[in-house]
Design a protein around this motif. Structure first.
Motif, short mmCIF file in Angstrom:
data_model
loop_
_atom_site.label_atom_id
_atom_site.label_comp_id
_atom_site.label_asym_id
_atom_site.label_seq_id
_atom_site.Cartn_x
_atom_site.Cartn_y
_atom_site.Cartn_z
N LYS A 692 0.83 -1.21 0.00
CA LYS A 692 0.00 0.00 0.00
C LYS A 692 0.87 1.26 0.00
N ALA A 693 0.24 2.36 -0.34
CA ALA A 693 0.93 3.65 -0.24
C ALA A 693 0.59 4.24 1.12
N GLU A 694 1.63 4.59 1.87
CA GLU A 694 1.38 5.10 3.23
C GLU A 694 0.92 6.55 3.20
N ASP A 695 0.10 6.89 4.17
CA ASP A 695 -0.40 8.26 4.28
C ASP A 695 0.75 9.23 4.57
N GLY A 696 0.77 10.31 3.84
CA GLY A 696 1.67 11.42 4.18
C GLY A 696 3.13 11.18 3.86
N ARG A 697 3.49 9.98 3.43
CA ARG A 697 4.92 9.70 3.20
C ARG A 697 5.31 10.15 1.79
N TRP A 698 6.41 10.92 1.71
CA TRP A 698 6.90 11.33 0.39
C TRP A 698 7.63 10.16 -0.26
N TYR A 699 7.20 9.78 -1.44
CA TYR A 699 7.87 8.71 -2.19
C TYR A 699 8.69 9.34 -3.33
N ASP A 700 9.83 8.72 -3.63
CA ASP A 700 10.58 9.08 -4.84
C ASP A 700 10.12 8.17 -5.96
N VAL A 701 9.58 8.78 -7.01
CA VAL A 701 9.03 7.97 -8.10
C VAL A 701 9.85 8.24 -9.37
N GLU A 702 10.16 7.19 -10.09
CA GLU A 702 10.89 7.37 -11.36
C GLU A 702 10.38 6.34 -12.37
N VAL A 703 10.03 6.81 -13.54
CA VAL A 703 9.61 5.89 -14.60
C VAL A 703 10.41 6.23 -15.85
N GLU A 704 11.03 5.23 -16.43
CA GLU A 704 11.86 5.46 -17.61
C GLU A 704 11.34 4.60 -18.75
N THR A 705 11.23 5.19 -19.93
CA THR A 705 10.85 4.40 -21.11
C THR A 705 12.00 4.44 -22.11
N ARG A 706 12.22 3.31 -22.74
CA ARG A 706 13.22 3.24 -23.83
C ARG A 706 12.62 2.30 -24.85
N GLY A 707 12.25 2.84 -26.02
CA GLY A 707 11.52 2.02 -26.99
C GLY A 707 10.24 1.52 -26.35
N ARG A 708 10.08 0.20 -26.30
CA ARG A 708 8.88 -0.38 -25.66
C ARG A 708 9.21 -0.92 -24.27
N HIS A 709 10.35 -0.47 -23.77
CA HIS A 709 10.75 -0.94 -22.44
C HIS A 709 10.35 0.09 -21.40
N VAL A 710 9.85 -0.37 -20.29
CA VAL A 710 9.46 0.57 -19.23
C VAL A 710 9.99 0.07 -17.90
N THR A 711 10.61 1.00 -17.15
CA THR A 711 11.17 0.66 -15.84
C THR A 711 10.55 1.60 -14.80
N CYS A 712 10.00 1.02 -13.76
CA CYS A 712 9.37 1.84 -12.71
C CYS A 712 10.13 1.64 -11.41
N LYS A 713 10.52 2.76 -10.81
CA LYS A 713 11.25 2.68 -9.54
C LYS A 713 10.48 3.44 -8.46
N LEU A 714 10.53 2.89 -7.26
CA LEU A 714 9.94 3.58 -6.11
C LEU A 714 11.01 3.63 -5.03
N ASP A 715 11.30 4.82 -4.58
CA ASP A 715 12.37 5.02 -3.59
C ASP A 715 13.66 4.32 -4.04
N GLY A 716 13.96 4.47 -5.31
CA GLY A 716 15.22 3.95 -5.85
C GLY A 716 15.20 2.47 -6.16
N LYS A 717 14.12 1.77 -5.79
CA LYS A 717 14.07 0.32 -6.01
C LYS A 717 13.27 0.01 -7.27
#
Ligand code: AHR
Length: 823
Positions: A692-717
């Protein structure tokens, strides 16, 4: 706003080889029919032209066998056919008054529902009114209003009796602004006994949400029952008839058959509430209403005879689905014991006799009495809907024997649950089973990716396949061009496998906009208007262009280019308030966007929701669902990063990073009621992590696309690292129509770019003339609507070519029917 990138990619090219000398499977004339079910108020308040809701004052009745407490209906605690124990089924009880859809205006008038003076056993309740001064009004809301049209005539009938009432009534149609649109007096109310009275009303104005009123002009006590109002103009001018525009929309599909009455409706929420065809015959006042699984009462004014008549009127064969004595598997699943099966079978035989028996027979005679001596062309019946397993098959076996003994010409179908073939049920049904009815609700792109699905089905089987309910209905919003692409691919697959697939019907057919109970439906209507979705036109085109036999068809197509994920960036919210900050977008390592707190919200286009820029953050502050703010542009090979936190509400937050094949690619943090983080394409979960997403917590979100590839990171993971499979292909089927000699080629371009194809038509004496009919939308998420009913409709272009090769560009997201003449 169209936020999908327009089909901008360069055209790919390919070749389709059709050999007219190599015949494939025959295409059955029966292939395209319709499935008509009472769902979404499709019949009641829809196709059935009655304008008064709860005309018999029976809608507050508790369905047989059930109990109602407040707004909840409870099924009897009887064991379910499959589970063996009571599922304690309950559902929302939609009625909160003793006289739903009726109200009273004027202090001088009081009313109550009484069963002291039953009009008929089927309509025991009536409205009793007591008037102490003239001018009170008894008002009916219709079905979310009455669509009154200026100049149109309406026929009213009602039953009334005076219990000391002196005076007349005035029937009126009244607009939303209180303006009287039509009015007619009703006099001579019989005293102490029921009398049927009638009046004609002609509208002097229009209103799509008018109401019906009875003005009480006298004083004293009286009764009214069975108040019925029909437009004078019905389909084929039949009394107790159908709404002409809707009936015509169905007729225009040229259906080979009409499957009815369900669907879930066939079995009821409980076994006691299953529909009874024999209770839907004769004068409408004598028909027992049915409480259907979709949660409302149906008057049965559109009954067994009317359905048979409708089939005849539109040149379709009737396909009735009989109860197997088991109520809906998704509801209580309660059932009749085996000892009752003989009665059920006799009831089925009686229904068949009504449809096709001689007029000398009991039920055939009643058919003649009801105005149709000639038998109806019933050739197929079905036993049960969406049942499963050997236990069900064994019941079907009990039906098959006596039915075949009396009507050997009838084909009998068994319903094969949802998806695939239920071999256990089929085996138990045994010999005499002619048809297996598979239901196929598929997600976006399934049909394009599984174009060979029917080819893989077993062939040496004694039954034919019927796809009684099909639709591409998930990942496609409420229906859009991608749904149509899926539906067309599915029909092409049925068509080329015509040796096995003999019949198919889209589901559901109708949606009353005022009661949508199913996400994706074919024809939408309101009280006075309607439109067909793009898939409606695909179904219509396929029925109009049904070949006699398939021709060998080979597609040679390799898409050019990379077809990367591309499009606008979006931030989205589902029922949550959340904040975003430090938003950055990089392309090829270079920063192309950075959120500037000194220019809050700059660059963002709010599509929906309550987005505000405050204190250096970008926030969604309302409780809204599926709301978006977007950074317009055609981003690709992109890295989107930001910080985000959820503040309140049901879920977390979503970031979309463009589209793959027109389908939105998104990373959903705390989605699905805050039960998981997901990678989604067109709302379909590709991968999920349950958390779950915790209340009030700041998350670091990163999504990268390359061609048809997609990588999703949350807090660097890294949570997801996926390559989306390519679905850009071209599909084609071809056939010959023996009646005209035409060669018919159906071409589907599901890709986001136009495709140049060389149609090589071998071994055919071509005239070089023909037509191409195209159904296309540049925007794959576009759909027809009340405002734009003709946004996606077929266009016909004459073509001429020389030799045996036809070169043509097929637009992005298109279904095309190429029809060429032969000598
Ligand atoms: O078409 C709507 C419903 O889908 C039908 O009632 C049922 O057969 C299926 O589950």
């Amino acid at each position: 706003m169209i936020w999908l990138a327009a089909a901008s990619a360069l055209a790919s090219s390919g070749r389709v080889e059709i050999d007219a000398a190599q015949l494939g499977a025959k295409v059955p004339k029966s292939l395209y029919g319709v499935f008509l079910e009472e769902i979404n108020n499709s019949g009641e308040g829809g196709l059935y032209a009655e304008l008064i809701q709860n005309r018999g004052f029976e809608d507050a009745n508790v369905p047989p066998g059930c109990t109602v407490n407040g707004r909840t209906l409870f099924a009897p605690k009887n064991p379910s056919f499959w589970e063996g124990y009571s599922k304690n089924f309950q559902m929302e009880w939609p009625y909160d008054s003793t006289m739903p859809f009726w109200s009273v205006q004027g202090l001088q008038l009081s009313t109550r529902i009484t069963d002291a003076h039953p009009l008929t056993p089927a309509s025991p309740h009536a409205l009793e009114f007591t008037s102490t001064a003239v001018g009170g009004r008894i008002v009916n809301d219709g079905f979310w209003g009455i669509g009154v049209k200026m100049g149109a005539a309406y026929r009213l009938s009602l039953h009334a009796q005076s219990l000391g009432y002196t005076g007349s009534l005035t029937a009126r149609l009244v607009g939303q602004d209180g303006k009287v649109l039509a009015s007619a007096p009703i006099r001579s109310i019989p005293s102490g006994k029921w009398g049927k009275l009638s009046a004609n009303l002609t509208a002097t104005g229009s209103d799509s949400r008018a109401k019906f009123e009875l003005v009480v002009n006298g004083k004293g006590k009286g009764l009214i029952d069975f108040v019925s109002l029909f437009p004078a103009k019905t389909f084929k001018n039949r009394p107790n008839g159908l709404r002409p525009d809707l009936a015509k929309m169905i007729a225009d599909l040229k259906p080979a058959f009409v499957r009815w009455p369900g669907g879930c409706v066939v079995e009821g929420i409980t076994i006691e509430t299953r529909p009874r065809w024999e209770q839907t015959l004769g004068p409408i006042e004598t028909r027992t209403p049915t409480f259907i699984p979709w949660g409302y009462w149906v008057s049965n004014g559109f009954g067994y005879h009317e359905w048979l008549q409708f089939c005849e009127d539109i040149g379709a064969e009737p396909l009735y689905v009989f109860s197997v004595g088991v109520s809906c598997a998704f509801r209580s699943g309660t059932y009749l014991p085996d000892s009752e099966t003989p009665n059920l079978i006799q009831n089925t035989l009686d229904a068949i006799e009504y449809a096709i028996g001689p007029t000398t027979s009991k039920w055939g005679g009643l058919r003649a009495k009801n105005g149709h001596p000639k038998p109806f062309p019933m050739r197929t019946i079905e036993i049960g809907n969406e049942e499963q397993g050997a236990k069900y098959g064994a019941r079907v076996a009990q039906f098959i024997k006596p039915i075949k003994a009396k009507y050997p010409q009838l084909k009998i179908a068994l319903s094969s649950w949802i998806s695939g073939i239920d071999h256990a049920a089929i085996d138990a049904a045994g010999p005499g089973l002619d048809i297996v009815d598979e239901h196929a609700y598929k997600p976006i792109h399934w049909a394009v990716n599984n174009f060979d699905s029917f080819a893989k089905y077993p062939r040496n089987v004694p039954w034919e396949l019927y796809i009684g309910e099909f639709a591409t209905n998930s990942g496609v919003g409420r229906g859009n061009m991608l749904a149509t692409i899926g539906d067309a691919a599915y029909m092409m697959n049925m068509e080329k496998n015509g040796d096995l697939v003999k019949m198919g019907s889209y589901a559901p057919l109708l949606e009353n906009t005022n009661r949508r109970q199913w996400e994706v439906n074919l024809i939408h209507f309101d009280t006075d208007k309607l439109y067909g979705r793009a898939s409606y036109y695909a179904c219509k085109l396929f029925a109009e262009n049904l070949p006699t036999v398939n021709l060998a068809t080979k597609v040679d197509f390799t898409p050019t280019g990379e077809n990367p994920i591309h499009g606008p960036i979006g931030l989205g919210i589902f029922g949550t308030t959340a904040e975003f900050k430090d938003i950055q977008v990089e392309q090829d390592g270079k920063s192309v966007y950075r959120y500037d707190p000194s220019a809050p919200g700059k660059g963002w286009q709010i599509e929906s929701g309550q987005w505000v820029a405050r204190d250096g953050v970008y926030a969604q502050t309302g409780p809204d669902f599926d709301v978006w703010s977007r950074l317009p542009g055609d981003y690709k090979d992109t890295k989107v990063s930001f910080k985000a936190r959820r503040l309140s509400g049901a879920e977390g937050f979503v970031v979309s990073v463009g589209n793959a094949d027109g389908r939105r690619v998104q990373f959903n943090v705390g989605g699905w009621n805050n039960t998981q983080h997901t990678l989604e394409v067109a709302g379909q979960v590709i991968k999920a992590v349950r958390t779950k997403a915790e209340d009030g917590r700041w998350y670091d979100v990163e999504v990268e696309t390359r061609g048809r590839h997609v990588t999703c990171k949350l807090d660097g993971k890294v949570l997801f690292d996926e390559e989306l499979p390519r679905i850009d292909k071209v599909l084609a089927v071809a056939g010959r129509d023996d009646a005209t000699g035409d060669i018919i080629v159906k071409v589907l371009n599901p890709t986001s770019a136009p495709v140049d194809l060389d149609l090589a038509l071998q071994n055919a004496a071509l005239t070089g003339k023909g037509t191409v009919t195209t159904l296309a939308s540049e925007n794959p998420e576009a759909e027809n609507s009340y405002e734009k009913p003709n946004q996606i409709v077929p266009t016909v272009t004459p073509i001429s070519f020389s030799g045996d090769s036809l070169k043509r560009r097929f637009p992005a997201y298109s279904v095309s029917i190429v029809r060429v003449k032969t000598r």
